[in-house]
Enzyme design. Structure first.
Site: not given
Ligand code: ADP
Length: 678
Positions: A297, A240
């Site tokens: 972000r 992942h």
């Protein structure tokens, strides 16, 4: 509000490539730059490049880069009016943003409330459901009772995905294939999540079996404007974690792009977002898409978006933080060409991607020598030749970003650039990146998030080597040996290096992964040389083929190898017993040993297992004395917030463990005594 205050000094509360990258734009905008550092980074590249740098504390991130008060104090001392957090560390920490608000320092990022809204995966899902953004079916409730979670998983239907609510970066996440594995997976996830995030809450999702990871870059200013800068496909992931990213997403239609883009902007507006953000979606084969999470972000992979839009996202961030409106409207944004990013990690794909440490004896990329256009290739790195790679932080060394007029051209450039990267001293995943980027299915954009798993067999297959590779490797090995012996030709030697049969050297070559095996997967190359140095030609015999060969050293590690009149330019070197040859089609590593001399190549089957790196023992999985088969898990270590399983090197039993769960171990410590069967 403080975020509209202009500022002339920017502190970058980060390290590595992203600190360097942010400062590059800040300097170009005329801002003074301030770096912060831990003791491990006192002489790191980001510190060297900043106008000023302030020490935060000891090496451990908890005592330096993650320490809110120390960072705020550094801003005060340096007179920085704003802080860019980069990614990771404090970038999604609401308490940090609140502390900056109180101190009157601008945070280059969203308000604390927006971080809070997205910071927790479970809460975010609830919020997105309200905003009408599509979600993967699943459970994201507060009740964390084992039996209830299990019942929810059963209800969703296997396979399910367990995710840490507080998670990120792929940590604390596991696929559960069947009800029988649920409890063990739950415990493992909780352990990992506790260690990484100090929180054990889990959510459960239906595990989509062939989705693509497609994420949308959004931007909002503090005046209420919001746009999307199109999408990135980040489907190629390992555990992942993204490995290769590209923009735009292959086979995206204009209609779907708009639909996803608008959903992403809706998600951002729902939480009063300001600045750069990424809304991650899973795109299913039928074109339906589901919200996964929003990263509040700048992302690691933002450069591919910069490449196709021609925009500097850090500049956008800084302008928005200064209170300006977004530089462009939605209809002024366009896509030009295609871009890829490859993440270069200090890790060893041959050892289950174990993070690697060491000193970079060389870190360079010769664009000109490789015939690459500097406009099309960008290397964002936080390191240079001579830098140490420590175990304290994320093992990502650099990002290689390329641009092309279309996907095929960008991919060709990526492969060329990967081959031009010259990294020595620290093991990296470069060869693995090359295997991915040259893979047929990747070329055909046949992508989904299980790409690596699906193609494991070809990606990790024992390599088949061509005659040319064997020939090249045998010459490179000999050439290095000759250099080490300070002679131009091994045939000129008069000491032990000289052979029994004077003009013949026999070299055995095999896949390094099988160097310790006792099979006959080896190729033998018989090299015959001539004494006359003017005629540097050698005769190689491999099986029933004979070749005339020569090797000409070029600049640095580049060599030209000519086989029967066919000259090839490559990068080549010998690391101990392993010869490494790199060209745009990939990396060849061959275990090299002379078999006409004493055979030092092989080792006894190991009777001890040592810690591959500094870390903590998580669990012992077998009783001493119990019989195990080769490959069975014996103990679990945790290092760099990831679990590593030590497995049995052979059939046999563990004679004794030297550590208990919870103990800290150093790299090279003997973890256990293993007794292989006779
Ligand atoms: P993290 O915040 O730790 O990065 P994400 O929720 O963003 O975790 O998921 C990371 C990756 O895991 C995704 O890119 C995707 O490959 C995979 N993934 C996440 N959720 C699912 C799901 N429900 N089904 C299949 N794959 C998933």
């Amino acid at each position: 509000m403080s975020r509209s205050t202009p500022f002339d000094t920017l502190l970058v509360a980060n390290r590595g490539e992203i600190a360097c990258r942010v400062m590059r734009t800040a300097r170009a905008m005329g801002l003074r730059t301030v770096a912060v550092y831990s003791d491990a980074d006192a002489n790191a590249r980001h510190v060297r490049e900043a106008d000023e740098a302030i020490r935060l504390g000891p090496a451990a991130a908890r005592e330096s880069y993650l320490k809110v008060e120390a960072v705020v104090e550094a801003a005060r001392r340096s007179g920085a009016g704003a802080i860019h957090p980069g990614y990771g560390f404090l970038s999604e920490n609401g308490a940090f943003v609140e502390a900056l608000d109180r101190a009157g320092i601008v945070f280059v990022g969203p308000p604390a409330s927006a971080i809070a809204a997205m910071g927790d995966k479970s809460a975010a899902k609830a919020r997105m459901a309200n905003a009408g953004v599509p979600l993967v079916p699943g459970y994201h409730g507060d009740d964390q009772d084992d039996a209830l979670l299990k019942a929810e998983a059963d209800k969703i239907g296997y396979p399910v995905l367990l995710k840490a609510s507080a998670g990120g970066g792929g940590k604390g996440m596991r696929v559960v294939e069947s009800a029988a594995n649920f409890q063990a997976a739950l415990e493992g996830c909780r352990r990992e999540s506790q260690a990484a995030f100090g929180d054990q809450r889990m959510l459960i999702e239906k595990y989509l079996t062939q989705p693509r990871h497609v994420e949308v870059q959004v931007f909002c200013d503090s005046l209420g404007n919001g746009v999307y800068l199109f999408e990135r496909d980040c489907s190629v992931q390992r555990r992942h974690q993204k490995v290769l990213e590209e923009a735009p997403a292959p086979s995206m239609t204009a209609a779907l792009r708009r639909e996803m883009g608008e959903a992403a902007v809706r998600a951002a507006k729902e939480i009063g977002y300001v600045g750069a953000g990424t809304v991650e979606f899973l795109l299913d084969i039928d074109g339906s898409f589901f919200f996964m999470e929003m990263n509040t972000r700048l992302q690691v992979e933002h450069p591919v978006t910069e490449m196709i839009t021609g925009q500097d996202l850090v500049e956008w961030q800084l302008r928005v933080a200064m209170g300006e409106a977004l530089p462009l409207d939605q209809d002024e944004l366009t896509i030009t060409g295609h871009s890829f990013e490859a993440r270069l990690y200090a890790e060893d794909p041959e050892q289950d991607f174990l993070p690697a440490t060491g000193t970079l004896t060389r870190f360079a990329m010769d664009l000109e020598g490789a015939g690459l256009d500097p406009e099309r290739v960008r290397l964002d790195s936080g390191v240079e030749t001579g830098d140490a790679v420590s175990m304290h932080y994320d093992p990502m060394l650099a990002k290689l970003i390329v641009h092309g007029n279309d996907r095929a051209q960008a991919l060709a450039t990526l492969n060329r650039a990967l081959a031009a990267l010259d990294v020595q001293g620290v093991v990296t995943n470069r060869a693995f990146l090359q295997r991915l980027a040259t893979h047929d299915a990747f070329r055909d954009a046949d992508l989904d998030t299980r790409f690596i798993e699906k193609h494991e067999e070809t990606l990790f297959a024992p390599r088949r080597y061509s005659i040319e590779e064997y020939a090249g490797a045998s010459l490179v090995g000999l050439h290095q040996l000759a250099r080490e012996c300070e002679s131009d030709s091994p045939w000129d030697r008069h000491d032990g290096f000289r052979l029994n049969a004077p003009h013949t050297i026999r070299i055995a070559l095999c896949d390094p992964a099988h160097a310790q095996d006792d099979d006959d997967s080896e190729a033998v190359v018989v090299v015959e040389g001539t004494r006359e140095r003017e005629d540097a030609a050698w005769h190689l015999t491999i099986g029933d083929e004979t070749l005339t060969a020569r090797l000409d050293p070029l600049a640095g590690d580049a060599v030209a190898i000519t086989l029967d009149g066919h000259r090839r330019r490559l990068q080549a070197r010998r690391d101990g017993n392993i010869v490494v040859i790199v060209d745009p089609r990939g990396e060849t590593r061959l275990f090299w040993r002379r078999i006409d001399a004493i055979d030092h190549g092989r080792q006894e089957a190991e009777s001890t297992l040592t810690a591959p790196m500094h870390g903590t023992v998580v669990a012992l999985l077998v009783e001493p004395g119990a019989r195990v088969e080769k490959g069975m898990p014996l103990m679990v270590m945790e290092a760099m917030k990831m679990e590593h399983t030590m497995t049995a090197p052979a059939d046999g039993h563990v004679a004794s463990f030297h550590f208990q769960a919870g103990d800290t171990v150093g790299q090279g410590d003997v973890l256990l005594e293993f007794a292989p069967d006779e």
